[in-house]
Design a protein around this motif. Sequence first.
Motif, PDB file in Angstrom:
ATOM      1  N   GLY A   1      72.740  14.896  -3.764  1.00 27.59           N
ATOM      2  CA  GLY A   1      72.885  15.624  -2.453  1.00 27.59           C
ATOM      3  C   GLY A   1      72.010  15.001  -1.129  1.00 27.59           C
ATOM      4  N   GLN A   2      71.557  13.965  -1.394  1.00 25.48           N
ATOM      5  CA  GLN A   2      70.905  13.022  -0.270  1.00 25.48           C
ATOM      6  C   GLN A   2      70.869  11.519  -0.376  1.00 25.48           C
ATOM      7  OE1 GLN A   2      66.738  14.487  -0.244  1.00 25.48           O
ATOM      8  NE2 GLN A   2      66.107  13.147  -1.866  1.00 25.48           N
ATOM      9  N   PRO A   3      70.807  10.938   0.772  1.00 21.90           N
ATOM     10  CA  PRO A   3      70.962   9.539   0.621  1.00 21.90           C
ATOM     11  C   PRO A   3      69.788   8.829  -0.225  1.00 21.90           C
ATOM     12  CG  PRO A   3      71.168  10.186   3.017  1.00 21.90           C
ATOM     13  CD  PRO A   3      70.796  11.319   2.107  1.00 21.90           C
TER      14      PRO A   3
ATOM     15  N   ASP B   1      69.309   6.231  13.331  1.00 20.20           N
ATOM     16  CA  ASP B   1      69.778   7.912  13.675  1.00 20.20           C
ATOM     17  C   ASP B   1      69.332   8.930  12.553  1.00 20.20           C
ATOM     18  OD1 ASP B   1      70.569   6.938  16.145  1.00 20.20           O
ATOM     19  OD2 ASP B   1      72.803   7.153  15.495  1.00 20.20           O
ATOM     20  N   HIS B   2      69.627   8.342  11.221  1.00 19.09           N
ATOM     21  CA  HIS B   2      69.188   9.225  10.033  1.00 19.09           C
ATOM     22  C   HIS B   2      67.708   9.201   9.926  1.00 19.09           C
ATOM     23  CE1 HIS B   2      69.585  10.911   5.934  1.00 19.09           C
ATOM     24  NE2 HIS B   2      68.588  10.121   5.880  1.00 19.09           N
ATOM     25  N   CYS B   3      67.050   8.173  10.223  1.00 20.36           N
ATOM     26  CA  CYS B   3      65.530   8.375  10.145  1.00 20.36           C
ATOM     27  C   CYS B   3      65.108   9.224  11.156  1.00 20.36           C
ATOM     28  CB  CYS B   3      64.836   6.985  10.192  1.00 20.36           C
ATOM     29  SG  CYS B   3      65.086   6.130   8.463  1.00 20.36           S
ATOM     30  N   GLY B   4      65.582   9.532  12.378  1.00 22.63           N
ATOM     31  CA  GLY B   4      64.985  10.410  13.605  1.00 22.63           C
ATOM     32  C   GLY B   4      64.824  11.474  13.106  1.00 22.63           C
TER      33      GLY B   4
ATOM     34  N   THR C   1      72.154   2.072   1.353  1.00 29.07           N
ATOM     35  CA  THR C   1      70.909   2.949   1.161  1.00 29.07           C
ATOM     36  C   THR C   1      71.019   4.454   1.757  1.00 29.07           C
ATOM     37  OG1 THR C   1      68.399   3.153   1.665  1.00 29.07           O
ATOM     38  CG2 THR C   1      69.825   2.556   3.621  1.00 29.07           C
ATOM     39  N   LEU C   2      72.480   4.692   2.407  1.00 27.19           N
ATOM     40  CA  LEU C   2      72.675   5.948   2.929  1.00 27.19           C
ATOM     41  C   LEU C   2      73.676   6.567   2.108  1.00 27.19           C
ATOM     42  CD1 LEU C   2      72.928   5.663   6.950  1.00 27.19           C
ATOM     43  CD2 LEU C   2      70.983   6.246   5.152  1.00 27.19           C
TER      44      LEU C   2
ATOM     45  N   ILE D   1      63.672   7.585  -1.484  1.00 29.59           N
ATOM     46  CA  ILE D   1      62.578   6.742  -1.303  1.00 29.59           C
ATOM     47  C   ILE D   1      61.401   7.542  -0.651  1.00 29.59           C
ATOM     48  CG2 ILE D   1      61.794   4.341  -0.489  1.00 29.59           C
ATOM     49  CD1 ILE D   1      64.655   3.573  -1.342  1.00 29.59           C
ATOM     50  N   PHE D   2      62.082   7.929   0.810  1.00 29.68           N
ATOM     51  CA  PHE D   2      60.799   8.627   1.518  1.00 29.68           C
ATOM     52  C   PHE D   2      60.240   9.862   0.861  1.00 29.68           C
ATOM     53  CE2 PHE D   2      63.205   7.426   5.847  1.00 29.68           C
ATOM     54  CZ  PHE D   2      62.791   6.019   5.418  1.00 29.68           C
TER      55      PHE D   2
END
Length: 252
Positions: free
Chosen positions: A32-34, A64-67, A26-27, A39-40
Amino acid sequence: MERRAIVLAAGRGKRLQPLTDDTPKTLLDVGGQPILDHIFDALEATGYDEVVVVTGFEREQIEDHCGSREGLAVEFVHNAEYDSTNNIYSLWLAEEYAADGFTLINADTLFPAASLERLHRAGGSALLVDTRNALEDEEMQVALDAERVETIGKDLDGEDRATGVYLDDGDGEYIGVSRFTAEDAARLFDHLEAFVDRGAVTDWYEAAFDRLFAEREIEYVEIGEPWMEIDTPEDLERARGRWPQATPERPL
């Protein structure tokens, strides 16, 4: 119904190795982005403010990414058994977040934000379904009747276990996005628990869906726009070609 999403992101993504040797599927980057950020973005664009991510492989990277995400309140459930279980177990672990109703999203799926709004307008429980494309063996097929889903599975050529009805292939493909009312969610988790209790933790969560469809009127919503499930390097290459700069304002 609450605008709360549960995103299943526990899997290793073995078919995408070596890209996923050290990185959760998913990352992986698309446009240009995961994938997870797409989805977010879709969730934020349609009024969601809370998302629960079920992690497994490389949980720290996802956390960490979602932080750094400011528009959504993100919580985590960890599937420590991700390497020996399937998504039926990951979903079961998130039961406490489903009581008021929820939207379920597979973390390897790109889809337009507009489809989430149509899912809400359906009013009750519903699956996002694509009836336009030819079906293949690997796809999660659905058999449809008027406005409801009759059954679901990767092979619908034969007798359905839940209903006893003989089926000859499906009418469409479930894209990995669905929504359930509180009442239907409670019954769905009864079925999920029954699978887990008997040790059937390597099944797909759609096996529990199939039991639910035999009892409840679950609708379907046509996705209408392009979407993609990313399972293989070929899928990823096509996604990067089709959606180099996909955003909620510029639908997929």
